[in-house]
Design a protein around this motif. Structure first.
Motif, PDB file in Angstrom:
ATOM      1  N   THR A 392       1.040  -1.347   0.002  1.00 30.83           N
ATOM      2  CA  THR A 392       0.109   0.207   0.078  1.00 30.83           C
ATOM      3  C   THR A 392       0.743   1.429  -0.083  1.00 30.83           C
ATOM      4  O   THR A 392       1.950   1.544   0.812  1.00 30.83           O
ATOM      5  CB  THR A 392      -0.935   0.123   1.095  1.00 30.83           C
ATOM      6  OG1 THR A 392      -1.651  -1.087   1.230  1.00 30.83           O
ATOM      7  CG2 THR A 392      -1.850   1.465   1.260  1.00 30.83           C
ATOM      8  N   MET A 393       0.543   2.177  -0.775  1.00 26.98           N
ATOM      9  CA  MET A 393       0.986   3.478  -0.727  1.00 26.98           C
ATOM     10  C   MET A 393      -0.038   4.660  -0.597  1.00 26.98           C
ATOM     11  O   MET A 393      -1.222   4.041  -0.915  1.00 26.98           O
ATOM     12  CB  MET A 393       1.823   3.795  -1.907  1.00 26.98           C
ATOM     13  CG  MET A 393       1.513   3.640  -3.198  1.00 26.98           C
ATOM     14  SD  MET A 393       2.674   3.870  -4.673  1.00 26.98           S
ATOM     15  CE  MET A 393       1.763   3.388  -5.975  1.00 26.98           C
ATOM     16  N   ILE A 394       0.089   5.802  -0.468  1.00 30.31           N
ATOM     17  CA  ILE A 394      -0.910   6.698  -0.099  1.00 30.31           C
ATOM     18  C   ILE A 394      -0.584   7.891  -0.852  1.00 30.31           C
ATOM     19  O   ILE A 394       0.284   8.434  -0.912  1.00 30.31           O
ATOM     20  CB  ILE A 394      -0.828   7.399   1.487  1.00 30.31           C
ATOM     21  CG1 ILE A 394      -0.780   5.958   2.551  1.00 30.31           C
ATOM     22  CG2 ILE A 394      -2.015   8.116   1.749  1.00 30.31           C
ATOM     23  CD1 ILE A 394      -1.890   5.041   2.597  1.00 30.31           C
ATOM     24  N   GLU A 395      -1.861   8.414  -1.526  1.00 31.09           N
ATOM     25  CA  GLU A 395      -1.950   9.560  -2.413  1.00 31.09           C
ATOM     26  C   GLU A 395      -2.140  10.856  -1.571  1.00 31.09           C
ATOM     27  O   GLU A 395      -3.005  10.866  -0.535  1.00 31.09           O
ATOM     28  CB  GLU A 395      -2.717   9.315  -3.594  1.00 31.09           C
ATOM     29  CG  GLU A 395      -2.531   8.346  -4.562  1.00 31.09           C
ATOM     30  CD  GLU A 395      -3.329   8.096  -5.773  1.00 31.09           C
ATOM     31  OE1 GLU A 395      -4.414   8.925  -5.644  1.00 31.09           O
ATOM     32  OE2 GLU A 395      -3.065   6.995  -6.405  1.00 31.09           O
ATOM     33  N   GLY A 396      -1.347  11.743  -2.149  1.00 29.89           N
ATOM     34  CA  GLY A 396      -1.523  13.156  -1.509  1.00 29.89           C
ATOM     35  C   GLY A 396      -1.511  14.090  -2.538  1.00 29.89           C
ATOM     36  O   GLY A 396      -1.657  14.226  -3.644  1.00 29.89           O
ATOM     37  N   PRO A 397      -1.608  15.366  -2.052  1.00 29.99           N
ATOM     38  CA  PRO A 397      -2.323  16.579  -2.709  1.00 29.99           C
ATOM     39  C   PRO A 397      -1.134  17.230  -3.631  1.00 29.99           C
ATOM     40  O   PRO A 397       0.099  16.666  -3.573  1.00 29.99           O
ATOM     41  CB  PRO A 397      -2.463  17.745  -1.702  1.00 29.99           C
ATOM     42  CG  PRO A 397      -1.670  17.294  -0.681  1.00 29.99           C
ATOM     43  CD  PRO A 397      -1.247  15.973  -0.543  1.00 29.99           C
ATOM     44  N   GLY A 398      -1.531  18.040  -4.606  1.00 29.61           N
ATOM     45  CA  GLY A 398      -2.675  18.937  -4.874  1.00 29.61           C
ATOM     46  C   GLY A 398      -2.104  20.072  -5.016  1.00 29.61           C
ATOM     47  O   GLY A 398      -1.087  20.469  -5.655  1.00 29.61           O
ATOM     48  N   HIS A 399      -2.815  20.804  -4.311  1.00 34.84           N
ATOM     49  CA  HIS A 399      -2.448  22.447  -4.403  1.00 34.84           C
ATOM     50  C   HIS A 399      -2.182  22.770  -2.757  1.00 34.84           C
ATOM     51  O   HIS A 399      -3.091  22.830  -1.943  1.00 34.84           O
ATOM     52  CB  HIS A 399      -3.547  23.291  -4.766  1.00 34.84           C
ATOM     53  CG  HIS A 399      -4.002  23.234  -6.401  1.00 34.84           C
ATOM     54  ND1 HIS A 399      -3.942  24.249  -7.273  1.00 34.84           N
ATOM     55  CD2 HIS A 399      -4.428  21.919  -7.185  1.00 34.84           C
ATOM     56  CE1 HIS A 399      -4.446  23.927  -8.421  1.00 34.84           C
ATOM     57  NE2 HIS A 399      -4.579  22.502  -8.494  1.00 34.84           N
ATOM     58  N   VAL A 400      -1.150  23.173  -2.632  1.00 37.75           N
ATOM     59  CA  VAL A 400      -0.543  23.468  -1.104  1.00 37.75           C
ATOM     60  C   VAL A 400       0.486  24.629  -1.319  1.00 37.75           C
ATOM     61  O   VAL A 400       1.509  24.178  -2.159  1.00 37.75           O
ATOM     62  CB  VAL A 400       0.022  22.249  -0.483  1.00 37.75           C
ATOM     63  CG1 VAL A 400       0.135  22.705   0.885  1.00 37.75           C
ATOM     64  CG2 VAL A 400      -0.951  21.149  -0.851  1.00 37.75           C
ATOM     65  N   PRO A 401       0.110  25.939  -0.590  1.00 44.08           N
ATOM     66  CA  PRO A 401       1.312  26.580  -0.544  1.00 44.08           C
ATOM     67  C   PRO A 401       2.667  26.197   0.299  1.00 44.08           C
ATOM     68  O   PRO A 401       2.379  25.205   0.920  1.00 44.08           O
ATOM     69  CB  PRO A 401       0.770  27.943   0.049  1.00 44.08           C
ATOM     70  CG  PRO A 401      -0.260  27.466   0.812  1.00 44.08           C
ATOM     71  CD  PRO A 401      -0.740  26.192   0.300  1.00 44.08           C
ATOM     72  N   THR A 429       1.434  27.468  -6.279  1.00 48.38           N
ATOM     73  CA  THR A 429       0.283  28.467  -6.553  1.00 48.38           C
ATOM     74  C   THR A 429      -0.670  28.265  -7.504  1.00 48.38           C
ATOM     75  O   THR A 429      -0.248  27.509  -8.302  1.00 48.38           O
ATOM     76  CB  THR A 429       1.216  29.875  -6.867  1.00 48.38           C
ATOM     77  OG1 THR A 429       0.617  31.036  -7.266  1.00 48.38           O
ATOM     78  CG2 THR A 429       2.378  29.705  -8.088  1.00 48.38           C
ATOM     79  N   ASP A 430      -1.539  29.219  -7.691  1.00 52.64           N
ATOM     80  CA  ASP A 430      -2.613  28.847  -8.758  1.00 52.64           C
ATOM     81  C   ASP A 430      -2.514  29.579  -9.810  1.00 52.64           C
ATOM     82  O   ASP A 430      -3.227  29.783 -10.898  1.00 52.64           O
ATOM     83  CB  ASP A 430      -4.076  28.970  -8.161  1.00 52.64           C
ATOM     84  CG  ASP A 430      -4.330  28.005  -7.083  1.00 52.64           C
ATOM     85  OD1 ASP A 430      -3.703  27.119  -6.746  1.00 52.64           O
ATOM     86  OD2 ASP A 430      -5.363  28.292  -6.092  1.00 52.64           O
TER      87      ASP A 430
END
Ligand SMILES: C[C@H]1O[C@@H](n2cnc3c(N)ncnc32)[C@H](O)[C@@H]1O
Ligand SMILES: Cc1ncc(COP(=O)(O)O)c(N)n1
Ligand code: SF4
Ligand SMILES: [Zn+2]
Length: 596
Positions: A392-401, A429-430
């Motif tokens: 098992t691996m775990i997915e992470g984000p995303g948009h993060v400053p 940044t977006d």
């Protein structure tokens, strides 16, 4: 370490076609404890007679002694290892149905598949699974103290001991994704003690692309260094596209089965059922998918937590499951059937990639209650999966400053017992659509330094459209830079040797060596040649940036040549003192007044 040579006489080498070899390096192999363990490496030959050995993901395509043909598929490298373990059996398998490719008998969408004559013509093969449903996973073997050929293979690749590999897998800190139905792959490992890995996403959408283009994107991505590839197809021919990709891929393939399940119910999320989903998982496991994203942590009570977000739910899988949960007012069926799913994955050695269906899709939404509620559930699911011996691996984000990134990896490592973290960027940044490979490459480098095991690339097309072949290369190179920068910062043994070799080549004006050691030799050479294309410029002691008189590295070399040999440390110190006195005498001015 002895390295076998895969070179053939230059006259035998076909330099045409899509898999054209980059000159200046060749494929070699490091042999393990038995002749069928041969680990590929990229041998870069320097003009000073030295060789630099680099990790190689490009597969048999760059070996001139192997005749590859996408219609036949790659040789089944691991077949004897899998059969030799004696714990799997062949069985007739689930028949392939038209709806697997989104074709309804009654639907006008039906009909011919585009390109490559649809059905994969290569080696017919029965699917295989664990005898009596037993777990045939690398985790199960590692826990029993067995070192498999796959583990030895990755140990050579990573330059560590096979026992270290076994220990990391047994502890759940690393995964070795290798479905028993995907014998073609060259084994690789994902975990924070190993080199940081890069995944490239490919796949069609309902709007664009063909099977041929997707196979081409896969070989292109691995040529530039992708360690795994996810086929995220959502358009037509999902089953057949995946078959072509799997049979020709030297790296593990990941998917999100929910996408294909949704196609089977014509895109109507509320019509999804556990049975349709399960059937799709088995279909894909029989084909050989090595890891699957499962959005089992996006629970019904968490959906309201996204209500006041700026960008709602941006994960496809997360939004599909949220729609299903709300339509039925029932708990996520991936969560309620999770144990049964574990048993299925264990029988094929499919690795879980527990999806972050509630990841933030904007800077404003980063690290919010919905995101961290889901992470806590992923921690529980990780424990259940391990009980079933499923990697098992775990997915992470995303948009993060940037200032909110570290909290993500620290929490994930704590909650998920150090299971490998697999993050999409994060984008820091977006405000730079068209440059999101860069906004996310920054976050990727940071989070990898702090322990993320695999980085999911983002291409310049993110938020704008489906990436093409060029975007795939840009995404992979950007992420290889982030991953290597992290390897250096983590002090991974051997990581700095590559930098040192390139720095030496640069300082000694060995231009060809500088190009050949580069992550992207073609572009490096092209940029240099844009202004100084003539052959003598390849040994010149300057480039067009500063020109011959201002080339600081040339001046620096001249200093060494003229004074280097006879300058001793104390003499240098005395010389400095002298200069310092002169400087003071002139009034400590850095800029002297201009003479008119
Ligand atoms: C989860 C990530 O997957 C990417 N993504 C989704 N579908 C595809 C595809 N067919 N090809 C490439 N990338 C894709 C999204 O852009 C997002 O960044
Ligand atoms: C690192 C990574 N890669 C792929 C996905 C799947 O995409 P989605 O969650 O949008 O369905 C994901 N959640 N995380
Ligand atoms: S990338 Fe395009 S299709 Fe995908 S969620 Fe964003 S706007 Fe929708
Ligand atoms: Zn986004």
């Amino acid at each position: 370490m002895t390295i076998q040579d895969a070179r053939t006489p230059a006259s035998d080498q076909d330099q045409s076609g899509p898999q054209q070899r980059t000159p200046g390096w060749h494929k070699g192999y490091v042999e393990g404890s038995r002749p069928d363990i041969r680990v590929p490496v990229r041998q870069v030959h320097l003009t000073n007679g030295k060789d630099v050995t680099l990790y190689d993901t490009s597969g048999p395509y760059t070996d001139p002694t192997i005749d590859t043909d996408v219609r036949r598929g790659l040789p089944p490298l691991r077949e004897n290892w899998i059969i030799g373990r004696g714990d799997t059996e062949e069985y007739p398998g689930r028949p392939v149905r038209p709806e697997d490719d989104g074709i309804k008998h009654t639907s006008p969408r039906g009909g011919g598949l585009k390109n490559l004559d649809a059905v994969f013509p290569g080696r017919p093969r029965l699917p295989r699974r664990g005898r009596d449903g037993q777990a045939v996973t690398q985790l199960a073997y590692a826990r029993r103290g067995e070192i498999t050929p796959e583990m030895e293979y990755v140990a050579i690749r990573e330059n560590v001991s096979p026992e270290a590999v076994r220990e990391e897998i047994a502890a759940g800190r690393a995964v070795l994704p290798a479905n028993v139905n995907h014998p073609e792959i060259e084994p690789m490992i994902i975990g924070k003690r190993f080199l940081v890995k890069v995944n490239a996403n490919i796949g069609n959408s309902a709007v664009t692309s063909s099977i041929e283009e997707e196979v081409e994107k896969m070989t292109w991505a691995t040529k530039w260094g992708a360690d795994t590839v996810m086929d995220l197809s959502t358009g037509r021919n999902i089953h057949t596209t995946r078959e072509w990709v799997l049979r020709n891929s030297p790296v593990p393939i990941g998917t999100v089965p929910l996408y294909q399940a949704l196609e089977k119910v014509d895109g109507k999320a509320e019509e999804l059922t556990w049975e349709i989903y399960k059937d799709t998982v088995i279909e894909q496991a029989e084909q050989g998918v090595d890891y699957m994203t499962v959005h089992a942590g996006a629970l019904l009570p968490y959906v309201p937590l996204t209500a006041r977000r700026k960008t709602g739910i941006v994960s496809r899988g997360g939004s599909i499951m949220a729609a299903w949960c709300l339509a039925h007012h029932k708990e996520n069926f991936l969560y309620t059937n999770f144990e049964e799913l574990c048993e299925i994955l264990a029988a094929y050695d499919v690795t879980y990639s527990l999806g972050d269906g509630l990841r933030p899709g904007s800077i404003a939404d980063a690290n919010d209650a919905a995101q961290f509620a889901e992470l806590k559930t992923l921690g529980e699911l990780n424990t259940i999966a391990k009980r079933h011996d499923v990697q098992t691996m775990i997915e992470g984000p995303g948009h993060v400053p940037m200032h909110k990134i570290k909290e993500n990896i620290d929490l994930q490592q704590e909650i998920c017992e150090e299971a490998p973290f697999y993050t999409l960027g994060p984008l820091t940044t977006d405000v730079a659509p068209a440059y999101d490979h860069i906004t996310s490459g920054i976050g990727a480098a940071m989070i990898a330094w702090w322990g993320t095991a695999m980085l999911c690339y983002v291409t310049p097309k993110e938020h704008l459209g489906l990436p093409n072949k060029d975007d795939v290369k840009t995404g992979v190179i950007t992420y290889k830079i982030a991953a290597h920068a992290a390897d250096l910062a983590k002090g991974h043994p051997g990581a700095q040797e590559w930098d040192d070799a390139l720095s030496d080549a640069r300082f000694e004006f060995r231009w060809e060596d500088q190009f050949n050691l580069a992550m992207d030799p073609d572009t490096a050479r092209e940029f240099h040649d844009e202004t100084l294309p003539a052959e003598p410029a390849k040994t010149a002691h300057f480039c067009s940036m500063c020109g011959p008189k201002f080339c600081s590295m040339k001046i620096s070399q001249d200093i060494r040549r003229e004074h280097g040999g006879d300058l001793k440390a104390d003499e240098i110190e005395a010389g400095m003192q002298e200069k310092s006195k002169e400087f003071a005498a002139s009034g400590n001015r850095v800029y002297l007044p201009l003479a008119d």
